[in-house]
Design a protein around this motif. Structure first.
Motif, PDB file in Angstrom:
ATOM      1  N   VAL A 222       0.699  -1.309  -0.068  1.00  0.00           N
ATOM      2  CA  VAL A 222       0.057  -0.228  -0.134  1.00  0.00           C
ATOM      3  C   VAL A 222       0.792   1.319  -0.005  1.00  0.00           C
ATOM      4  O   VAL A 222       0.621   2.115  -0.669  1.00  0.00           O
ATOM      5  CB  VAL A 222      -1.029  -0.066   0.987  1.00  0.00           C
ATOM      6  CG1 VAL A 222      -1.577   1.318   1.455  1.00  0.00           C
ATOM      7  CG2 VAL A 222      -2.008  -1.291   1.136  1.00  0.00           C
ATOM      8  N   LEU A 223       1.884   1.354   0.830  1.00  0.00           N
ATOM      9  CA  LEU A 223       2.787   2.466   0.904  1.00  0.00           C
ATOM     10  C   LEU A 223       3.574   2.932  -0.206  1.00  0.00           C
ATOM     11  O   LEU A 223       3.872   3.861  -0.744  1.00  0.00           O
ATOM     12  CB  LEU A 223       3.721   2.335   2.095  1.00  0.00           C
ATOM     13  CG  LEU A 223       3.089   2.474   3.577  1.00  0.00           C
ATOM     14  CD1 LEU A 223       4.142   1.986   4.517  1.00  0.00           C
ATOM     15  CD2 LEU A 223       2.405   3.446   3.590  1.00  0.00           C
ATOM     16  N   GLU A 224       3.982   1.773  -1.080  1.00  0.00           N
ATOM     17  CA  GLU A 224       4.629   1.882  -2.521  1.00  0.00           C
ATOM     18  C   GLU A 224       3.634   2.360  -3.467  1.00  0.00           C
ATOM     19  O   GLU A 224       4.100   3.205  -4.203  1.00  0.00           O
ATOM     20  CB  GLU A 224       5.415   0.479  -2.688  1.00  0.00           C
ATOM     21  CG  GLU A 224       6.431   0.097  -2.002  1.00  0.00           C
ATOM     22  CD  GLU A 224       7.536   1.208  -2.183  1.00  0.00           C
ATOM     23  OE1 GLU A 224       8.089   1.723  -3.358  1.00  0.00           O
ATOM     24  OE2 GLU A 224       8.268   1.866  -1.091  1.00  0.00           O
ATOM     25  N   ALA A 225       2.530   1.788  -3.450  1.00  0.00           N
ATOM     26  CA  ALA A 225       1.504   2.525  -4.453  1.00  0.00           C
ATOM     27  C   ALA A 225       1.061   3.980  -4.220  1.00  0.00           C
ATOM     28  O   ALA A 225       1.104   4.595  -5.064  1.00  0.00           O
ATOM     29  CB  ALA A 225       0.256   1.598  -4.308  1.00  0.00           C
ATOM     30  N   PHE A 226       1.173   4.277  -2.723  1.00  0.00           N
ATOM     31  CA  PHE A 226       0.955   5.708  -2.343  1.00  0.00           C
ATOM     32  C   PHE A 226       2.142   6.385  -2.931  1.00  0.00           C
ATOM     33  O   PHE A 226       1.571   7.558  -3.519  1.00  0.00           O
ATOM     34  CB  PHE A 226       0.779   5.791  -0.768  1.00  0.00           C
ATOM     35  CG  PHE A 226       0.838   7.117  -0.562  1.00  0.00           C
ATOM     36  CD1 PHE A 226       0.007   7.732  -0.379  1.00  0.00           C
ATOM     37  CD2 PHE A 226       1.986   7.643   0.252  1.00  0.00           C
ATOM     38  CE1 PHE A 226      -0.321   9.071  -0.009  1.00  0.00           C
ATOM     39  CE2 PHE A 226       1.953   8.731   0.778  1.00  0.00           C
ATOM     40  CZ  PHE A 226       1.085   9.862   0.644  1.00  0.00           C
ATOM     41  N   ALA A 227       3.314   6.109  -2.858  1.00  0.00           N
ATOM     42  CA  ALA A 227       4.506   6.997  -3.238  1.00  0.00           C
ATOM     43  C   ALA A 227       4.433   7.039  -4.635  1.00  0.00           C
ATOM     44  O   ALA A 227       4.771   8.014  -5.049  1.00  0.00           O
ATOM     45  CB  ALA A 227       5.594   6.186  -2.802  1.00  0.00           C
ATOM     46  N   LYS A 228       3.952   5.971  -5.463  1.00  0.00           N
ATOM     47  CA  LYS A 228       3.968   6.041  -6.755  1.00  0.00           C
ATOM     48  C   LYS A 228       2.530   6.977  -7.303  1.00  0.00           C
ATOM     49  O   LYS A 228       2.412   7.027  -8.726  1.00  0.00           O
ATOM     50  CB  LYS A 228       3.789   4.803  -7.464  1.00  0.00           C
ATOM     51  CG  LYS A 228       5.061   4.098  -7.195  1.00  0.00           C
ATOM     52  CD  LYS A 228       5.026   2.352  -7.794  1.00  0.00           C
ATOM     53  CE  LYS A 228       6.212   1.763  -7.507  1.00  0.00           C
ATOM     54  NZ  LYS A 228       6.057   0.178  -7.821  1.00  0.00           N
ATOM     55  N   GLU A 249       4.942  11.425   5.075  1.00  0.00           N
ATOM     56  CA  GLU A 249       3.672  11.487   4.289  1.00  0.00           C
ATOM     57  C   GLU A 249       3.161   9.948   4.474  1.00  0.00           C
ATOM     58  O   GLU A 249       2.033   9.737   4.532  1.00  0.00           O
ATOM     59  CB  GLU A 249       3.763  11.879   2.831  1.00  0.00           C
ATOM     60  CG  GLU A 249       4.271  13.211   2.596  1.00  0.00           C
ATOM     61  CD  GLU A 249       2.953  14.308   3.033  1.00  0.00           C
ATOM     62  OE1 GLU A 249       1.922  13.763   3.440  1.00  0.00           O
ATOM     63  OE2 GLU A 249       3.137  15.447   3.052  1.00  0.00           O
ATOM     64  N   LYS A 250       4.188   8.921   4.269  1.00  0.00           N
ATOM     65  CA  LYS A 250       3.694   7.421   4.214  1.00  0.00           C
ATOM     66  C   LYS A 250       3.235   7.136   5.528  1.00  0.00           C
ATOM     67  O   LYS A 250       2.001   6.531   5.684  1.00  0.00           O
ATOM     68  CB  LYS A 250       4.799   6.526   3.961  1.00  0.00           C
ATOM     69  CG  LYS A 250       5.163   6.587   2.441  1.00  0.00           C
ATOM     70  CD  LYS A 250       6.310   5.617   2.279  1.00  0.00           C
ATOM     71  CE  LYS A 250       6.610   5.358   0.805  1.00  0.00           C
ATOM     72  NZ  LYS A 250       7.720   4.226   0.212  1.00  0.00           N
ATOM     73  N   MET A 251       3.725   7.737   6.663  1.00  0.00           N
ATOM     74  CA  MET A 251       3.314   7.382   8.013  1.00  0.00           C
ATOM     75  C   MET A 251       1.860   8.132   8.072  1.00  0.00           C
ATOM     76  O   MET A 251       1.076   7.495   8.775  1.00  0.00           O
ATOM     77  CB  MET A 251       4.182   7.735   8.941  1.00  0.00           C
ATOM     78  CG  MET A 251       3.905   7.402  10.705  1.00  0.00           C
ATOM     79  SD  MET A 251       4.941   7.740  11.916  1.00  0.00           S
ATOM     80  CE  MET A 251       4.267   6.899  13.232  1.00  0.00           C
ATOM     81  N   ALA A 252       1.860   9.375   7.855  1.00  0.00           N
ATOM     82  CA  ALA A 252       0.298  10.105   8.092  1.00  0.00           C
ATOM     83  C   ALA A 252      -0.715   9.118   7.172  1.00  0.00           C
ATOM     84  O   ALA A 252      -1.627   8.947   7.703  1.00  0.00           O
ATOM     85  CB  ALA A 252       0.511  11.260   7.488  1.00  0.00           C
ATOM     86  N   TYR A 253      -0.454   8.669   6.024  1.00  0.00           N
ATOM     87  CA  TYR A 253      -1.175   8.035   5.352  1.00  0.00           C
ATOM     88  C   TYR A 253      -1.894   6.648   5.816  1.00  0.00           C
ATOM     89  O   TYR A 253      -2.880   6.201   5.640  1.00  0.00           O
ATOM     90  CB  TYR A 253      -0.683   7.880   3.728  1.00  0.00           C
ATOM     91  CG  TYR A 253      -1.680   7.190   2.910  1.00  0.00           C
ATOM     92  CD1 TYR A 253      -2.691   7.694   2.291  1.00  0.00           C
ATOM     93  CD2 TYR A 253      -1.529   5.773   2.527  1.00  0.00           C
ATOM     94  CE1 TYR A 253      -3.690   7.092   1.649  1.00  0.00           C
ATOM     95  CE2 TYR A 253      -2.214   5.204   1.612  1.00  0.00           C
ATOM     96  CZ  TYR A 253      -3.362   5.642   1.205  1.00  0.00           C
ATOM     97  OH  TYR A 253      -4.338   5.184   0.392  1.00  0.00           O
ATOM     98  N   LEU A 254      -0.585   6.138   6.410  1.00  0.00           N
ATOM     99  CA  LEU A 254      -0.970   4.870   6.817  1.00  0.00           C
ATOM    100  C   LEU A 254      -1.773   5.157   8.279  1.00  0.00           C
ATOM    101  O   LEU A 254      -2.964   4.353   8.623  1.00  0.00           O
ATOM    102  CB  LEU A 254       0.134   4.277   7.359  1.00  0.00           C
ATOM    103  CG  LEU A 254      -0.035   2.739   7.928  1.00  0.00           C
ATOM    104  CD1 LEU A 254      -0.475   1.561   7.043  1.00  0.00           C
ATOM    105  CD2 LEU A 254       1.337   2.347   8.567  1.00  0.00           C
ATOM    106  N   VAL A 255      -1.349   5.869   8.902  1.00  0.00           N
ATOM    107  CA  VAL A 255      -2.311   6.306  10.150  1.00  0.00           C
ATOM    108  C   VAL A 255      -3.994   6.740   9.772  1.00  0.00           C
ATOM    109  O   VAL A 255      -4.742   6.110  10.436  1.00  0.00           O
ATOM    110  CB  VAL A 255      -1.514   7.416  11.004  1.00  0.00           C
ATOM    111  CG1 VAL A 255      -2.763   7.788  12.297  1.00  0.00           C
ATOM    112  CG2 VAL A 255      -0.333   6.901  11.609  1.00  0.00           C
ATOM    113  N   ALA A 256      -3.965   7.566   8.505  1.00  0.00           N
ATOM    114  CA  ALA A 256      -5.245   7.782   8.495  1.00  0.00           C
ATOM    115  C   ALA A 256      -6.103   6.794   8.088  1.00  0.00           C
ATOM    116  O   ALA A 256      -7.187   6.613   8.189  1.00  0.00           O
ATOM    117  CB  ALA A 256      -5.202   9.051   7.398  1.00  0.00           C
TER     118      ALA A 256
END
Length: 348
Positions: A222-228, A249-256
């Protein structure tokens, strides 16, 4: 010789402020500078116990004991009235309380109160939680290392690292400020008007290793897809080359995502959030990324039919939910920042 009662009122106010409003402390420089930590202890009916979460708190807490600092109000009537006036003005300013949380890879969450939060306070208007990301210190106590926190126990379940976050939230609203003391106090519900979960951008040069999750884990996918930019295209991305900002940003996205999932479980795990929190704002360096307005969510739940083996059972679940929703609206009104509309949506 001048005394507290004979000096000018303006000076006496300054003295009272120093006593009644202890200054915030600075967050630890790093986990290496804050290793005097212990796992929290709960008091059971017959014995003490740990909850098993990787949450390590300072051995010496900052939480103000009940008799301090307001004991000065008991000295005499004049100090009581003058001190109470200062406290009333401070309450009107709605100063946020601050909690620092170091996310130490393989070592869990290391929370530290920066504000002195009186134990007697059952509600605070704003709780600002700052998350900072660190690699574990080279000399960290092996007891604190738990590589299995990235492992999912059950298929489709969450890894222990995510359950640490859930425990951080549930323990505060269930126990208040003592949730981050060596000995957690007895159950005592607390409410928060606005909860801010703010991920700090780490220094340049910080390696983006997807928060420590393995390459083949669902979280890394999920985090790699978010980064791309393959998902959640509305979410701001840092400029190319600023890898350290992507870490935050990745951590905030995961927490959200995890908070959203928790709120969708309004029938069980998510219910306490609706009952005790006004809103949840996920930020990066103070900039909002995802705001969960729990008033709005309360109006649209339930979002799916209740699973049941018969129409009678489904109707019973609906009645139970409607009763919970009515009581929760009443509880949210008591927060002072909740203004529920009269519309109630149900899903049969």
């Amino acid at each position: 010789m001048p005394s507290l009662m004979t000096i000018a009122p303006e000076l006496r106010d300054q003295v009272l402020k120093e006593v009644l409003f202890p200054p915030e402390r600075e967050p630890p420089d790093s986990p290496a500078a804050s290793q005097d930590r212990v796992r929290r202890v709960y008091s059971g009916d017959t014995t003490d116990y740990h909850d098993g979460h990787d949450i390590w708190v300072p051995r010496t807490p900052l939480v103000a004991p009940d008799q301090h600092p307001r004991a000065i109000l008991l000295v005499n009537r004049q100090l009581y009235h003058e001190g109470s006036a200062l406290l009333a003005r401070a309450a009107g300013r709605k100063t946020p309380h601050r909690l620092d949380v170091m996310y130490v890879k393989e070592c869990g969450l290391w929370p530290t109160w920066l504000s002195v939060v009186p134990r007697a306070a059952r509600h605070i208007d704003t709780l600002h939680v700052q998350f900072r990301i660190f690699d574990p210190p080279g000399d960290v106590d092996p007891v604190r290392r738990n590589p299995r926190q990235f492992v999912t126990r059950n298929v489709g379940g969450e890894p222990l690292a995510v359950w640490n976050l859930f425990a951080l939230l549930s323990d505060y609203i269930g126990h208040g400020p003592t949730a981050f003391e060596p000995r957690v106090g007895p159950p005592c519900p607390h409410t928060v008007g606005k909860l801010v979960l703010d991920v700090a951008v780490p220094p340049p040069g910080t390696v983006d290793d997807n928060m420590g999750f393995s390459r083949d884990s669902p979280q890394t996918v999920v985090l790699e897809a978010f980064a791309k930019n393959d998902i959640s295209k509305h979410w701001p991305r840092p400029p190319r080359g600023q890898t350290h900002r992507m870490v935050a940003e990745k951590m905030a996205y995961l927490v959200a995502g995890k908070i959203g999932a928790l709120l969708s479980m309004y029938e069980d795990y998510g219910a306490p959030l609706y009952e005790h929190i006004g809103s949840i704002d996920i930020c990066v360096d103070g900039q909002s990324r995802r705001l969960f307005d729990l008033d709005e969510l309360m109006h649209i739940i339930p979002t799916r039919p209740f699973a049941a083996h018969s129409a009678k059972s489904r109707a019973q679940k609906q009645r139970q939910f409607d009763e919970w929703k009515s009581k929760t609206w009443a509880k949210r009104r008591s927060l002072g920042v909740i203004n529920p509309r009269p519309v109630v949506l149900t899903c049969g």
